[in-house]
Design a protein around this motif. Sequence first.
Motif, short mmCIF file in Angstrom:
data_model
loop_
_atom_site.label_atom_id
_atom_site.label_comp_id
_atom_site.label_asym_id
_atom_site.label_seq_id
_atom_site.Cartn_x
_atom_site.Cartn_y
_atom_site.Cartn_z
N UNK A 9 0.82 -1.21 0.00
CA UNK A 9 0.00 0.00 0.00
C UNK A 9 0.86 1.26 0.00
N UNK A 10 2.00 1.18 0.67
CA UNK A 10 2.91 2.33 0.66
C UNK A 10 3.44 2.57 -0.76
N UNK A 11 3.79 1.51 -1.44
CA UNK A 11 4.27 1.64 -2.82
C UNK A 11 3.17 2.21 -3.72
N UNK A 12 1.94 1.77 -3.52
CA UNK A 12 0.81 2.28 -4.31
C UNK A 12 0.57 3.76 -4.03
N UNK A 60 0.78 8.25 2.20
CA UNK A 60 2.17 7.80 2.16
C UNK A 60 2.87 8.12 3.48
N UNK A 61 2.65 9.32 3.99
CA UNK A 61 3.30 9.73 5.24
C UNK A 61 2.84 8.85 6.41
N UNK A 62 1.56 8.54 6.47
CA UNK A 62 1.03 7.71 7.55
C UNK A 62 1.58 6.28 7.43
N UNK A 63 1.62 5.74 6.22
CA UNK A 63 2.12 4.38 6.04
C UNK A 63 3.61 4.29 6.35
N UNK A 64 4.37 5.30 5.97
CA UNK A 64 5.79 5.32 6.32
C UNK A 64 5.98 5.36 7.83
N UNK A 65 5.18 6.18 8.49
CA UNK A 65 5.25 6.29 9.94
C UNK A 65 4.92 4.93 10.59
N UNK A 66 3.89 4.28 10.08
CA UNK A 66 3.47 3.00 10.62
C UNK A 66 4.53 1.92 10.40
N UNK A 67 5.06 1.84 9.21
CA UNK A 67 6.10 0.84 8.93
C UNK A 67 7.36 1.11 9.74
N UNK A 68 7.65 2.37 9.94
CA UNK A 68 8.79 2.74 10.76
C UNK A 68 8.58 2.28 12.21
N UNK A 69 7.38 2.46 12.72
CA UNK A 69 7.06 2.03 14.08
C UNK A 69 7.15 0.50 14.20
N UNK A 70 6.72 -0.20 13.16
CA UNK A 70 6.80 -1.67 13.17
C UNK A 70 8.27 -2.09 13.21
N UNK A 82 -8.04 8.02 10.21
CA UNK A 82 -8.83 7.42 9.12
C UNK A 82 -7.98 6.41 8.34
N UNK A 83 -6.74 6.79 8.03
CA UNK A 83 -5.85 5.89 7.29
C UNK A 83 -5.51 4.67 8.13
N UNK A 84 -5.17 4.87 9.39
CA UNK A 84 -4.79 3.75 10.26
C UNK A 84 -5.94 2.77 10.47
N UNK A 85 -7.16 3.30 10.59
CA UNK A 85 -8.31 2.44 10.86
C UNK A 85 -8.64 1.50 9.70
N UNK A 86 -8.17 1.83 8.50
CA UNK A 86 -8.44 0.94 7.36
C UNK A 86 -7.75 -0.41 7.54
N UNK A 87 -6.74 -0.48 8.40
CA UNK A 87 -6.01 -1.73 8.61
C UNK A 87 -6.49 -2.50 9.84
N UNK A 88 -7.41 -1.92 10.58
CA UNK A 88 -7.98 -2.60 11.74
C UNK A 88 -9.20 -3.40 11.30
#
Length: 147
Positions: free
Chosen positions: A10-13, A23-33, A84-90
């Motif tokens: 999804x980050x690549x997309x 993109x910023x939210x997904x990068x932040x999330x993957x960084x936290x992981x 909103x972006x984070x909740x799409x993965x819950x």
Amino acid sequence: MTLKEQLSDDMKSALRAKDRERLAVLRMLLSAVRQREIDERIELDDAGVLALIDKMVKQRRDAETQYRDAGRGELADAEAAEVVVLETYLPDALSDQELADMVAAAVTQSGAQSMQDMGKVMGILKPQVQGRADMGAVSAAVKNRLG
């Protein structure tokens, strides 16, 4: 496909679509992981990633509330957009009835009789409801059932 793989795809997309906010939210999330994996020297599974996303959503909601109270609407809106972006993965949230049914089943399974057995019930419920219900609400439901 694991949740981490989905996040990476999804980050690549988002990068290809030039969707900067997502993109910023997904990068932040993957960084936290990655940070959690490095800190604890483990490989996070889907349950671990969901727990991390749930924690991040809770942090963003708290920050949004604080920004709104301070009269900083633009920052509160940014936090809400991240939620909103984070909740799409819950996974979908549990209804009150579903939660009550799960609590009843966990109480029966653990053989809990009193409030002293709450830890046993919570131990059974936590992996089942992770990301699907607020743990405070789960705790209240268990207390209600046992009390």
